[in-house]
Scaffold this motif. Structure first.
Motif, PDB file in Angstrom:
ATOM      1  N   TRP A  59       1.100  -1.383   0.246  1.00 16.93           N
ATOM      2  CA  TRP A  59      -0.188  -0.076  -0.010  1.00 16.93           C
ATOM      3  C   TRP A  59       1.364   1.145   0.586  1.00 16.93           C
ATOM      4  CZ3 TRP A  59      -5.210  -0.326   1.171  1.00 16.93           C
ATOM      5  CH2 TRP A  59      -6.356  -2.426   1.188  1.00 16.93           C
ATOM      6  N   SER A  61       1.102   5.216   1.621  1.00 20.69           N
ATOM      7  CA  SER A  61       0.258   5.170   3.236  1.00 20.69           C
ATOM      8  C   SER A  61       0.706   6.413   3.448  1.00 20.69           C
ATOM      9  CB  SER A  61       0.782   4.376   4.330  1.00 20.69           C
ATOM     10  OG  SER A  61       0.248   3.191   4.084  1.00 20.69           O
ATOM     11  N   PHE A  77      -6.009  12.013   2.596  1.00 26.20           N
ATOM     12  CA  PHE A  77      -6.762  11.951   1.506  1.00 26.20           C
ATOM     13  C   PHE A  77      -5.726  12.611   0.227  1.00 26.20           C
ATOM     14  CE2 PHE A  77      -9.410  11.237  -2.505  1.00 26.20           C
ATOM     15  CZ  PHE A  77     -10.043  10.053  -2.017  1.00 26.20           C
ATOM     16  N   VAL A 100     -10.313   1.488   0.963  1.00 27.20           N
ATOM     17  CA  VAL A 100      -8.717   2.338   1.786  1.00 27.20           C
ATOM     18  C   VAL A 100      -9.110   2.213   3.251  1.00 27.20           C
ATOM     19  CG1 VAL A 100      -8.997   5.451   2.301  1.00 27.20           C
ATOM     20  CG2 VAL A 100      -9.790   4.659  -0.553  1.00 27.20           C
ATOM     21  N   LEU A 118      -3.948   6.933   6.755  1.00 24.69           N
ATOM     22  CA  LEU A 118      -4.429   6.202   6.015  1.00 24.69           C
ATOM     23  C   LEU A 118      -3.595   5.538   4.659  1.00 24.69           C
ATOM     24  CD1 LEU A 118      -7.866   7.424   4.913  1.00 24.69           C
ATOM     25  CD2 LEU A 118      -6.449   8.457   2.981  1.00 24.69           C
ATOM     26  N   SER A 119      -4.084   4.549   3.834  1.00 20.44           N
ATOM     27  CA  SER A 119      -3.519   4.744   2.764  1.00 20.44           C
ATOM     28  C   SER A 119      -3.898   3.965   1.534  1.00 20.44           C
ATOM     29  CB  SER A 119      -3.273   2.834   3.843  1.00 20.44           C
ATOM     30  OG  SER A 119      -2.392   2.399   4.795  1.00 20.44           O
ATOM     31  N   PHE A 120      -3.746   3.231   0.368  1.00 18.78           N
ATOM     32  CA  PHE A 120      -3.915   3.240  -0.645  1.00 18.78           C
ATOM     33  C   PHE A 120      -3.834   1.893  -1.078  1.00 18.78           C
ATOM     34  CE2 PHE A 120      -6.097   7.738  -2.706  1.00 18.78           C
ATOM     35  CZ  PHE A 120      -6.920   8.016  -2.034  1.00 18.78           C
TER      36      PHE A 120
END
Length: 226
Positions: A59, A61, A77, A100, A118-120
């Motif tokens: 991911w 982050s 984000f 997400v 936050l991680s994609f």
């Protein structure tokens, strides 16, 4: 010779497992707005939660300090969205995936800000070699092989709703004497802010040891008249 063949087969299985952890969104009923989605194996489903197994994934982050999860997630984000829309050393556009993740610390104080991560999820094409971010506040996270306890809910993933469903899940996990990481949980969102109906969110707690998979709670039977 047999040992070499066995080692080769294990390596192939590991590669296939890594590739299959990010796959087409049509394999999930609630992952509908992106081409690729995080894949999982459903281990069991109880009345109040389900247990899933996730293979290792990578991911991108970033951390944000805020008093409320929603504020921190919005700040983070924006950075991550800039990364996938070209703010990387190769200048490439990267497809948005789902879900997400927001890593939420358990011990937070009302008068002190907390660190939210936050991680994609990186698409399958970039799992092994993602482009380097130009923002030094971004970094890559390698999520390990893990089992997680999951509670799903609709609506919007706000600070209040996320905490409520985390509380409901931990209450049930305590009831069944499940062991899990108590230092944090994940808030998990599958939908874009523009989607108004049929939204899907989740709370995750990472299992420690073998997960507890009880059957559904049975309702007491009504006495019969004889």
């Amino acid at each position: 010779m047999f040992r070499d063949l066995y080692t080769g087969l294990i390596a192939v299985v590991m590669v296939l497992s890594a590739e299959s952890s990010v796959g087409p969104s049509n394999s999930s009923s609630f992952c509908t707005e992106s081409k690729e989605c995080l894949q999982f194996d459903l281990l069991c489903k109880a009345e109040e939660y389900e247990v899933r197994h996730y293979s290792p994934t990578r991911w991108v982050s970033t951390d944000a300090e805020a008093y409320f999860m929603g504020v921190g997630a919005a700040m983070a984000f924006r950075r991550l969205f800039q990364y996938i829309t070209g703010a990387n050393e190769e200048g490439v556009q990267i497809e948005m995936t789902a879900p997400v993740l927001v890593k939420i610390p358990e011990e937070t104080k009302m008068w002190e800000p907390a660190i939210y991560t936050l991680s994609f999820l990186l698409p399958s094409a970039y799992q092994d070699n993602p482009p380097t971010p130009t923002n030094d506040k971004l970094y890559f996270t390698d999520m390990p092989d893990m089992d997680v306890y999951v509670r799903s809910y609709g609506g919007w993933m706000l600070s209040v709703t996320s905490r409520l469903h985390a509380h409901l899940l931990t209450r049930e996990l305590h009831r069944v004497h499940a062991l899990y990481n108590t230092s944090y949980h994940y808030g998990v969102g599958y939908d874009s802010p523009l989607k108004l109906l049929n939204r899907h969110n989740e709370v995750w707690y990472v299992s420690e040891g073998d997960p507890v998979c009880p059957g559904p709670v049975e309702k007491p039977t009504e006495p019969t008249n004889t």
